[in-house]
Design a protein around this motif. Structure first.
Motif, short mmCIF file in Angstrom:
data_model
loop_
_atom_site.label_atom_id
_atom_site.label_comp_id
_atom_site.label_asym_id
_atom_site.label_seq_id
_atom_site.Cartn_x
_atom_site.Cartn_y
_atom_site.Cartn_z
N ARG A 29 -26.45 -2.87 -20.66
CA ARG A 29 -25.57 -2.08 -19.78
C ARG A 29 -24.70 -1.13 -20.61
O ARG A 29 -24.45 0.00 -20.21
CB ARG A 29 -24.66 -2.99 -18.95
CG ARG A 29 -25.36 -3.93 -17.99
CD ARG A 29 -26.10 -3.27 -16.83
NE ARG A 29 -27.43 -2.80 -17.03
CZ ARG A 29 -28.54 -3.51 -17.15
NH1 ARG A 29 -28.51 -4.80 -17.12
NH2 ARG A 29 -29.71 -2.93 -17.32
N GLU A 30 -24.24 -1.60 -21.75
CA GLU A 30 -23.41 -0.76 -22.63
C GLU A 30 -24.24 0.42 -23.16
O GLU A 30 -23.76 1.55 -23.19
CB GLU A 30 -22.86 -1.61 -23.78
CG GLU A 30 -21.87 -0.90 -24.65
CD GLU A 30 -20.54 -0.58 -23.99
OE1 GLU A 30 -19.72 0.06 -24.65
OE2 GLU A 30 -20.32 -0.95 -22.82
N GLU A 51 -26.80 1.78 -21.72
CA GLU A 51 -27.00 2.70 -20.59
C GLU A 51 -25.75 3.53 -20.33
O GLU A 51 -25.85 4.71 -19.98
CB GLU A 51 -27.40 1.91 -19.35
CG GLU A 51 -28.81 1.36 -19.45
CD GLU A 51 -29.19 0.43 -18.31
OE1 GLU A 51 -28.29 -0.05 -17.60
OE2 GLU A 51 -30.40 0.20 -18.16
N ARG A 52 -24.59 2.93 -20.52
CA ARG A 52 -23.33 3.66 -20.35
C ARG A 52 -23.23 4.78 -21.38
O ARG A 52 -22.83 5.90 -21.07
CB ARG A 52 -22.15 2.69 -20.48
CG ARG A 52 -20.81 3.29 -20.10
CD ARG A 52 -19.73 2.22 -20.13
NE ARG A 52 -19.38 1.82 -21.47
CZ ARG A 52 -18.48 2.47 -22.22
NH1 ARG A 52 -17.87 3.53 -21.76
NH2 ARG A 52 -18.20 2.04 -23.43
N TYR A 53 -23.63 4.51 -22.60
CA TYR A 53 -23.64 5.54 -23.64
C TYR A 53 -24.58 6.68 -23.28
O TYR A 53 -24.26 7.85 -23.46
CB TYR A 53 -24.06 4.93 -24.99
CG TYR A 53 -22.93 4.34 -25.79
CD1 TYR A 53 -22.58 4.87 -27.02
CD2 TYR A 53 -22.23 3.24 -25.34
CE1 TYR A 53 -21.55 4.33 -27.77
CE2 TYR A 53 -21.20 2.69 -26.07
CZ TYR A 53 -20.87 3.24 -27.30
OH TYR A 53 -19.85 2.70 -28.03
N GLU A 90 -25.52 7.57 -20.27
CA GLU A 90 -24.88 8.32 -19.18
C GLU A 90 -23.79 9.25 -19.71
O GLU A 90 -23.65 10.39 -19.25
CB GLU A 90 -24.27 7.35 -18.16
CG GLU A 90 -25.29 6.62 -17.32
CD GLU A 90 -24.66 5.51 -16.48
OE1 GLU A 90 -23.43 5.55 -16.25
OE2 GLU A 90 -25.42 4.63 -16.05
N ASN A 91 -23.03 8.77 -20.69
CA ASN A 91 -22.01 9.62 -21.30
C ASN A 91 -22.63 10.83 -22.00
O ASN A 91 -22.08 11.93 -21.96
CB ASN A 91 -21.16 8.82 -22.29
CG ASN A 91 -20.24 7.85 -21.62
OD1 ASN A 91 -19.99 7.93 -20.42
ND2 ASN A 91 -19.73 6.89 -22.38
#
Length: 136
Positions: free
Chosen positions: A9-10, A12-14, A16-17
Motif C-alpha cells: 500500500r505504501e 502504491e501511495r508513492y 500515486e504521488n
C-alpha cells in the motif's frame, strides 16, 4: 502498539504521488512535459515506491553488514532468487525511473508513461509475493 504499514500500500501511495507530480506540476505540452524538475521528482518517487515494495517481500537488507545501504545489485540478486523472470523488469525500472527520469529528467510523455507502467508491474508482482505479517 505501533501498527506495521503494509509495504505494498505504501509503494502504491508513492506511485500515486508520482502521478500527481506529473499531472499537477510537470505541465504536459504535446508529447513532452514542460518542467523536467517535476519529472525528476516523479521518477525518484516512483523508484522509491518500487524499492519499498521490494523491501516488503525480499530479504535484501538481512545479509548486509550493519550500516551498509543496499545497492541495486543486492536487489537484482534477491529478485533473481525469487523469480528470475522479474530481473528484466527490475533492470528496466532502474534504467527508466532512476536514471532516465530521476537523473536525466527525460520529458518524453511516452517514456515517462512506460516508466510508470514498469513500476506498476513490479509493485503488482511484489503484491502477489507479499504475505502479511511475515518478515521479509
Amino acid at each position: 502498539m505501533i501498527e506495521k504499514i503494509n509495504p505494498i500500500r505504501e509503494a502504491e501511495r508513492y506511485l500515486e504521488n508520482a502521478h500527481s507530480l506529473l499531472t499537477e506540476n510537470a505541465g504536459k505540452d504535446g508529447n513532452y512535459y514542460s518542467d523536467s524538475k517535476y519529472v525528476r521528482m516523479a521518477g525518484n518517487t516512483a523508484w522509491s515506491g518500487v524499492l519499498i515494495a521490494l523491501d516488503g517481500v525480499l530479504n535484501v537488507r538481512a545479509g548486509l553488514k550493519r550500516g551498509r545501504r543496499p545497492e541495486f545489485k543486492d536487489y537484482q540478486e534477491a529478485v533473481a532468487k525469487k523469480d528470475r523472470r522479474m530481473c528484466r523488469a527490475l533492470l528496466n525500472a532502474y534504467e527508466l525511473l532512476h536514471k532516465s527520469l530521476g537523473y536525466d529528467g527525460v520529458t518524453n510523455y511516452k517514456v515517462v508513461q512506460a516508466s510508470l507502467e514498469q513500476a506498476r508491474e513490479i509493485i503488482d508482482w511484489a503484491e502477489d509475493c507479499y504475505i502479511p505479517g511475515a518478515q521479509a
